[in-house]
Scaffold this active site. Structure first.
Site, mmCIF file in Angstrom:
data_model
loop_
_atom_site.group_PDB
_atom_site.id
_atom_site.type_symbol
_atom_site.label_atom_id
_atom_site.label_comp_id
_atom_site.label_asym_id
_atom_site.label_seq_id
_atom_site.Cartn_x
_atom_site.Cartn_y
_atom_site.Cartn_z
ATOM 1 N N ASP A 188 0.700 -0.890 0.309
ATOM 2 C CA ASP A 188 -0.112 -0.046 0.092
ATOM 3 C C ASP A 188 1.451 0.947 0.027
ATOM 4 O OD1 ASP A 188 -1.545 2.343 0.376
ATOM 5 O OD2 ASP A 188 -2.810 0.926 2.265
ATOM 6 N N THR A 214 -3.894 5.397 -2.781
ATOM 7 C CA THR A 214 -5.524 6.571 -2.833
ATOM 8 C C THR A 214 -4.452 7.827 -3.654
ATOM 9 O OG1 THR A 214 -3.765 7.655 -1.083
ATOM 10 C CG2 THR A 214 -5.570 6.770 -0.249
#
Ligand code: DSN
Length: 409
Positions: A188, A214
């Protein structure tokens, strides 16, 4: 107050304060226009060429541009740009590739991990899977021998590795080497995505199977997320991409936010430019400059400094808690967040540290000289925590600095 007035107030706040929260940033005017465009009127459940609604010819092209840019920028064969944000993206990976009860491993929150990396009690990632967490050592490094022993003992099916408050380089190659070949490796990179793109941080792509990120942090895009599958991932399981796509829709989400997808496509295009590379380099220089100045003023930094975009101050030697410091800093126009430090003896609502990062101030054009000024103000605030007059004086200076480095909205 009307919503319009409140938006104007928030714009003023963003213009006149120093945004030092490392996960926040200013996006581009083009991205704001795309996100606010009539693309938001459309429903397009499904994927390119296979939608459940008619009228998606143009949306297909937009999603195709975002996917192709992601594939090119990261050197991956598969990308899904539909996750609504980082936590749903991580959920989709776990849901798509695991069965309930499978064993996962991840970095614990107090060592700078993330809730969705297997927090044992308060997230689905710890409730629906057997979660084994590891942390950093007292000196701020990873004990790979211990991690390898844990792997042998617990036999995880998946590792999800990422950070939100870790100021050093994550050695993805080393992590990959301590997990057996059949374990699914998920990185991530939400916090470090811009550094990875610009070559300021090693990429997990050659070693890991799945990458989530993100799009609104250092990438400067809209609020959203992406999931990518690497060549390794597809070699491990040729259907890995399909399984993840199915988990995103229909597994967890409904219609993609097409306006956001357009914003992601624009941000990815910009992230491939030489200007973005220089920006990412300056983000690191600024974090290092802020860090060195703070250390010279007596602050203790977790791991003694930073290699990336953020730093974590352990305030215990200043007799102030993270929350007290964050509240006083906000009064002075410096916006940060209170954060736990490794081996914190205080709870998460009033932890011992504050976390700061340089992506947003660097986006305003600030450089090392400004970082030194900011460090001096941070020091003054912490020395005058209850002196509202002093905090007000610093606030005035912060506004002048913000005016000299305006934001483009
Ligand atoms: N909220 C993000 C951050 O601040 O790092 C993580 O989800």
């Amino acid at each position: 107050m009307s919503i319009h007035e409140l938006i104007e107030k928030e714009i003023k706040r963003q213009r006149e304060t120093l945004m030092l929260i490392p996960s926040e940033n200013y996006t581009y005017p083009e991205v704001r226009a795309a996100v606010g465009s009539p693309l938001m009127h459309k429903y397009s459940e499904g994927y390119i060429g296979k939608r459940y609604y008619q009228g998606n010819e143009i949306i297909d092209e937009i999603e195709g541009l975002a996917i192709e840019s992601a594939k090119k920028l990261f050197g991956v064969p598969h990308a899904n740009v539909q996750p609504y944000s980082g936590s749903p993206a991580n959920s989709a990976v776990l849901m798509g590739l695991l069965n309930p009860g499978d064993v996962i491993m991840g970095l614990n929150l107090s060592s700078g991990g993330h809730l969705t990396h297997g927090h044992p009690t308060i997230t689905f990632s710890g409730k629906f899977f057997k979660s084994i967490q590891f942390g950093i050592s007292k000196d701020g490094t990873f004990n790979f021998e211990e991690i390898e022993n844990l792997v042998k003992q617990e036999k995880p099916k998946l590792l999800i590795l990422g950070t939100t408050a870790f100021p050093r380089v994550l050695d993805f190659e080393k992590f990959a080497s301590v997990f057996p070949k059949d374990v699914i490796l998920v990185a991530d990179i939400s916090h470090i995505v811009g550094l990875v793109i610009a070559g300021e941080h090693p990429s997990p792509v050659p070693y890991f199977d799945v990458i989530t990120t993100t799009t609104h942090k250092m990438l400067k895009g809209p609020r959203g997320a992406m999931i990518m599958v690497t060549k390794n991932g597809l070699q491990k399981d040729a259907d890995m991409g399909k399984k993840i796509d199915k988990a995103v829709f229909p597994g967890l989400q409904g219609g993609p936010h097409d306006n956001t997808t357009a914003g992601i496509a624009l941000a990815l295009e910009k992230a491939g430019s030489s200007e973005y590379k220089s920006y990412a380099h300056q983000v690191v220089l600024n974090a290092q400059s802020l860090s060195s100045k703070l250390i010279s003023l007596g602050f203790e930094l977790v791991t003694g400094g930073t290699d990336n975009h953020l730093l974590l101050i352990d305030l215990r030697n200043m007799n102030v808690t993270g929350k007290e410091a964050a509240v006083a800093l906000e009064k002075a126009g410096i916006v940060t967040n209170a954060n736990s430090v490794p081996f914190d003896d205080k709870g998460p609502f009033n932890p011992s540290g504050i976390r700061m990062g340089t992506p947003a101030v660097t986006a305003r054009g600030m450089k090392e000289q400004e970082m030194e000024k900011i460090a001096l103000w941070i020091h003054e605030v912490v020395q005058s925590i209850a002196d509202d007059n002093k905090l007000g004086e610093i606030r005035t200076k912060v506004i002048s600095l913000c005016e000299a480095f305006p934001v483009d909205f």
